[in-house]
Design a protein around this motif. Structure first.
Motif: not given
Ligand SMILES: Nc1ncnc2c1ncn2[C@@H]1O[C@H](COP(=O)(O)OP(=O)(O)OP(=O)(O)O)[C@@H](O)[C@H]1O
Ligand SMILES: [Mg+2]
Length: 308
Positions: A66, A70-72, A74-75
């Motif tokens: 993650i 760099q999908r922090q 969205e998660r």
């Protein structure tokens, strides 16, 4: 005891006793009417909680990926949505319970008013003494607590079935099949040949076959690398060879013995495996190599590490 209490109530005054019985019947009917919607809401609540927790654990486990992608945000957003869904489901259940409590209060309040009003009229007419009315009220309270308790427990038990259903997938999963009669096979004396005869495997009835009639012999002392593109069935093959997945057709033999007859316990005692997605347990590398064997030989651990 409850029956004796009810008999005493009828002895004092059948009219007042009928009012108490009618209130109890209405309570039972209300409990029954509320049960299905409440069960549905509780089921939703459990499903939403499970979704939220799975998402959270998946995020913790995959935090490295993650971060790298760099999908922090969205998660976090998708987890918050799931959390809100869970809170909403909790609220729905709580609201239903609250509504039931209010209806309950109104029902028993009306029952009390009716009994005291009728009782007071009987006293005024001289058919009842104040003492008898007090005694009746004491019996009625006892009767009410016991019967409503019984009704509550009955519906709570029914609600427990819901939790049971959620666990059924795990509880009712068939245990790994072991041979019916324990074979007296000396596993140490088995030669280390591995043979596959016409092995077929598919994950489910309507899934395509992953292994389609595989014949393979690996002699003792031989080293074999199985290569192929991703998804061609290498992991599946190893799992079939280890008896984790039972082949749909064909046989796997170790030292000439079918692994079905050998049993998974005996097979796993003689086979050492490091899988693609294995995890390291908390402890030293040596602990992980020997799998926390308290009597492990350090020289053997070192030899294994060098071999790897
Ligand atoms: N648990 C499962 N349920 C259904 N299908 C599965 C399952 N595991 C694997 N498959 C399917 O079986 C096929 C073979 O998968 P397998 O994992 O054995 O491939 P692999 O050769 O080990 O791939 P990789 O090199 O990526 O590890 C794939 O098409 C995969 O989608
Ligand atoms: Mg694989």
């Amino acid at each position: 005891m409850t029956i004796i209490t009810l008999a005493m109530m009828f002895l004092y005054s059948p009219t007042l006793a009928w009012v108490a019985v009618a209130a109890m019947l209405l309570y039972g009917a209300a409990r029954w009417a509320w049960f299905m919607p409440l069960r549905h809401a509780t089921e939703e609540q459990i499903i939403h909680a499970a979704k939220q927790q799975s998402h959270f654990l998946e995020t913790v486990r995959g935090v490295k990926a993650i971060k790298l992608f760099q999908r922090q945000e969205e998660r976090r957003a998708s987890w918050l949505t799931l959390l809100i869904d869970q809170i909403n489901a909790d609220l729905r259940t709580q609201k239903m319970l609250l509504a039931f409590k209010v209806a309950n209060g109104v029902l028993f309040g009306l029952e009390n008013i009716a009994i005291i009003w009728l009782g007071a009229r009987l006293v005024i007419d001289g058919q009842f003494t104040v003492g008898a009315l007090m005694a009746f009220l004491a019996y009625k309270n006892q009767f009410g607590t016991r019967v409503s308790g019984l009704i509550d427990k009955f519906f709570e038990l029914k609600m427990l079935q819901l939790q049971g259903e959620r666990l059924a997938d795990i509880v009712q999963a068939a245990p790994e099949a072991e041979p019916e009669e324990a074979l007296e096979i000396d596993t140490a004396a088995l030669s280390a040949t591995i043979e596959l005869r016409g092995v077929r495997f598919r994950y489910a009835e309507h899934e395509p076959e992953v292994l389609c009639g595989l014949d393979l012999t690996i002699a003792e002392g031989e080293s074999v690398a199985i290569v192929g593109p991703s998804g061609c069935g290498k992991t599946t093959l190893i799992q079939v060879m280890l008896g984790i997945l039972p082949p749909t057709a064909g046989e796997v033999l170790i030292g000439g013995q079918s692994i079905r007859r050998l049993g998974s316990g005996a097979l796993r005692r003689i086979a050492g495996t490091v899988m693609q997605d294995d995890v390291l347990f908390a402890g030293s590398i040596a602990d992980n190599i020997s799998f926390f064997d308290p009597n492990a030989d350090p020289a053997w651990i070192e030899a294994c590490a060098k071999m790897a």
